[in-house]
Design an enzyme around this catalytic site. Structure first.
Site, PDB file in Angstrom:
ATOM      1  N   GLU A  40       3.025   3.881  -4.430  1.00 52.51           N
ATOM      2  CA  GLU A  40       1.656   4.366  -4.664  1.00 52.51           C
ATOM      3  C   GLU A  40       1.184   5.063  -3.374  1.00 52.51           C
ATOM      4  OE1 GLU A  40      -0.832   0.910  -5.070  1.00 52.51           O
ATOM      5  OE2 GLU A  40      -2.522   2.011  -5.940  1.00 52.51           O
ATOM      6  N   LYS A 109      -3.900   5.486 -12.840  1.00 53.47           N
ATOM      7  CA  LYS A 109      -3.926   4.018 -12.802  1.00 53.47           C
ATOM      8  C   LYS A 109      -5.060   3.458 -13.668  1.00 53.47           C
ATOM      9  CE  LYS A 109      -3.827   0.381  -9.203  1.00 53.47           C
ATOM     10  NZ  LYS A 109      -3.836   0.194  -7.735  1.00 53.47           N
ATOM     11  N   CYS A 142       0.960  -0.319  -9.352  1.00 52.77           N
ATOM     12  CA  CYS A 142       0.606  -1.513  -8.594  1.00 52.77           C
ATOM     13  C   CYS A 142      -0.127  -2.565  -9.428  1.00 52.77           C
ATOM     14  CB  CYS A 142      -0.172  -1.121  -7.331  1.00 52.77           C
ATOM     15  SG  CYS A 142      -0.045  -2.408  -6.053  1.00 52.77           S
TER      16      CYS A 142
HETATM   17  C1  ACM Z   1      -2.930  -2.347  -5.468  1.00 58.03           C
HETATM   18  O1  ACM Z   1      -3.141  -2.178  -6.674  1.00 58.03           O
HETATM   19  N1  ACM Z   1      -2.651  -1.354  -4.658  1.00 58.03           N
HETATM   20  C2  ACM Z   1      -2.971  -3.698  -4.896  1.00 58.03           C
END
Ligand code: ACM
Length: 258
Positions: A40, A109, A142
């Site tokens: 990410e 995301k 993530c």
């Molecule tokens: C995250 O989602 N970067 C912890």
């Protein structure tokens, strides 16, 4: 057919996008892979303090960073999944691109983590899958892992491999992703970073997991390198954990509704 699945674990220098991109390419150049997964925000760094700071290094899905990833994929006959701050109009998203075959598909995301909510809009792409060399690949970023619906949705859509760019700050994902792979009978590739950025530490431990929940590779807490595992993606189509127990055929979705 086999697929060489690679993860890159880096130590980006905050806001040094070009240098961070080059150092990832250098790590990748030591191996051959069909599908690479990078962390990410792998080139920008993560710990933005203001939206203006995030906006300064954000790019559009047609910007130079995505173009360079597409060019790397074309030159090396591979696909690359990598996270980057994406700007679209007045909004910023925490996005990942799947670059291959001259195309770039964007995932934004879904489940933002902590302070990300101050700068980034919640993702609106939903979960999708795309074929890479005949293999169905899905992307989540993530913290999405903490919501079992993310991996389950990708698996129900046919993902054989889940590409999981991450910047892990909590301790649970490496073990938790073994369960996500097992309960969905899919391969997963989590690419994390290492180091401390403005006081925030990242745990490394990038890994590739099989549909049995077993580790095919896991990097250390501080290691900076790439690792590749050769997998047989078709094995992810078999959802049985026992001759008479198929995890997908045996689901009872009618009883899951609230
Ligand atoms: C995250 O989602 N970067 C912890």
């Amino acid at each position: 057919m086999e697929l060489r699945l690679g993860v890159v674990q880096n130590r980006p220098r905050f806001l040094k996008t070009a240098a961070n991109l080059k150092s990832c390419f250098d790590l990748m150049d030591k191996h051959r892979a069909d599908l690479w997964v990078l962390p990410e925000f792998f080139a920008s760094g993560y710990n933005f303090k203001t939206k203006a700071e995030a906006r300064k290094c954000a790019e559009t899905s047609g910007g130079p960073l995505v173009s360079l990833l597409k060019a790397y994929a074309a030159k090396n006959d591979c696909a690359v999944v990598a996270g980057f701050p994406e700007k679209s109009g007045s909004k910023l998203y925490n996005s990942a691109v799947l670059a291959h075959d001259g195309r770039a598909r964007i995932y934004r995301k879904t489940h933002l983590f902590g302070g990300e909510k101050r700068f980034f809009a919640p993702g609106d792409t939903g979960f999708w899958t795309e074929k890479v060399k005949g293999v169905s690949v899905g992307v989540m970023i993530c913290f999405d892992w903490f919501f079992p619906e993310s991996a389950r949705t990708l698996a129900l859509k046919g993902a054989e491999v889940i590409a999981h760019p991450a910047n892990l700050v909590l301790p649970w994902a490496p073990e938790g992703m073994k369960i996500r792979s097992l309960e969905n009978r899919v391969f997963s590739a989590t690419a994390d970073r290492v180091g401390v950025e403005r006081g925030l530490g990242f745990i490394g431990q990038s890994q590739i997991v099989s549909p049995n929940g077993s580790l095919l590779t896991r990097l250390g807490h501080e290691e900076v390198r790439a690792a590749v595992a050769t997998i047989e993606p078709w094995t992810a189509k078999d959802k049985r954990v026992h001759p008479a127990c198929d995890l997908f055929a045996d689901r009872r979705p009618r009883l899951y509704a609230r």
